[in-house]
Design an enzyme around this catalytic site. Structure first.
Site, PDB file in Angstrom:
ATOM      1  N   LEU A 197      17.437 -25.637 -20.651  1.00 59.76           N
ATOM      2  CA  LEU A 197      18.690 -24.944 -20.900  1.00 59.76           C
ATOM      3  C   LEU A 197      19.328 -24.513 -19.583  1.00 59.76           C
ATOM      4  O   LEU A 197      18.688 -23.859 -18.762  1.00 59.76           O
ATOM      5  CB  LEU A 197      18.452 -23.717 -21.778  1.00 59.76           C
ATOM      6  N   CYS A 198      20.578 -24.859 -19.406  1.00 59.11           N
ATOM      7  CA  CYS A 198      21.265 -24.557 -18.154  1.00 59.11           C
ATOM      8  C   CYS A 198      21.277 -23.063 -17.850  1.00 59.11           C
ATOM      9  O   CYS A 198      21.026 -22.645 -16.719  1.00 59.11           O
ATOM     10  CB  CYS A 198      22.691 -25.093 -18.227  1.00 59.11           C
ATOM     11  N   PHE A 199      21.580 -22.239 -18.857  1.00 60.03           N
ATOM     12  CA  PHE A 199      21.728 -20.812 -18.594  1.00 60.03           C
ATOM     13  C   PHE A 199      20.399 -20.072 -18.513  1.00 60.03           C
ATOM     14  O   PHE A 199      20.369 -18.863 -18.351  1.00 60.03           O
ATOM     15  CB  PHE A 199      22.671 -20.174 -19.619  1.00 60.03           C
TER      16      PHE A 199
END
Length: 276
Positions: free
Chosen positions: A145-147
């Site tokens: 997940l990027c965040f």
């Protein structure tokens, strides 16, 4: 198409396209077209409707039918991002070859467009009263997940990642993608994303940091700072380290000024932020 839209407003050296609300496939097709066709620095802001999950160029994922969001692939690197109205908005800035001039920094720093955009948003947040965390970097592969990932050009406030940035290069042009997380996505989206990606959702965005920021205002201020930074580099100026003075929009920046004030660093070699 990208060519049909390349008649937007101009903020000095940056050509600004109209805000676009559209599905993820159309948004990525437009950015891909800009990466092939843009002849000036182009910036645009957009939202994804209906919601979508975008994957980085190098990210692998087995997609199953019946998902509550579209799944698309970005031309840029990075990890999975949930997009949708009411909790997130995105932006893209394309730099044609030679658009940053012929100075030493423009010629040799492959991450310069990436840093210009990051610092411009950092300066815009500072103007709007958001205090950013000091630069940070964590192992990139720790999350799908990027965040939930942390790189030194991403922007954080009170421990929350609020802006994620990635880039791609093609034919001399550079596309810088960004996602601004305003608040946690709805549970019906995060629950499916968690199952699909095999990780719990992480990220409350600006709301988690205690801020509500008008998207148009943030975008306009970031564009003004980006314009100042581009003009600085075009004249042979060099971006300085964190804490250096930020030129005001419209001010004649001196070579030792900086475009923004976030702590950043260079990208060495290829990582999953970029396809270089």
């Amino acid at each position: 198409s990208a060519r049909e839209l390349l008649s937007g407003d101009r903020v000095s050296v940056v050509q600004v396209l109209p805000f676009l609300r559209a599905a993820g496939g159309a948004q990525m097709a437009l950015d891909d077209g800009l990466l092939d066709e843009a002849e000036a620095v182009v910036g645009r802001r957009y939202t994804w409707a209906p919601p979508a999950l975008s994957l980085g160029k190098f990210q692998e994922l087995d997609v199953v039918p019946g998902l509550p969001f579209e799944v698309v692939r970005r031309p840029t690197g990075g990890r999975a991002v949930l997009h949708g109205e009411g909790f997130e908005w995105s932006f893209a800035v394309v730099f044609p070859e030679g658009s940053l001039g012929e100075g030493a920094e423009a010629r040799h720093d492959l991450a310069l467009p990436y840093r210009l955009v990051s610092r411009s948003f950092a300066a815009a947040f500072a103007e709007l009263g958001v205090t950013l965390d000091a630069g940070r970097e964590a192992p990139y592969q720790r999350s799908t997940l990027c965040f939930a990932s942390a790189l030194r050009d991403d922007l954080f406030a009170r421990g929350e990642k609020i802006v994620a940035i990635a880039q791609a290069r093609r034919g001399g042009r550079v596309l810088v993608h960004g996602s601004v997380l305003e608040r946690r996505p709805p549970d019906e989206l995060t629950a499916v994303a968690e199952t699909l990606l095999g990780e719990p959702w992480s990220g409350e965005g600006l709301a988690g940091a205690g801020h509500v920021i008008d998207a148009d205002m943030l975008w306009r201020r970031a564009l003004a700072r980006l314009d100042a930074g581009i003009r600085l580099v075009q004249r042979g100026g060099r971006l300085q380290e964190a804490g250096s003075r930020v030129p005001e929009p419209g001010e004649e920046a001196k070579p030792d000024d900086t475009a923004a004030s976030a702590e950043t660093g260079n990208v060495e070699g290829r990582d999953e932020r970029s396809d270089t």
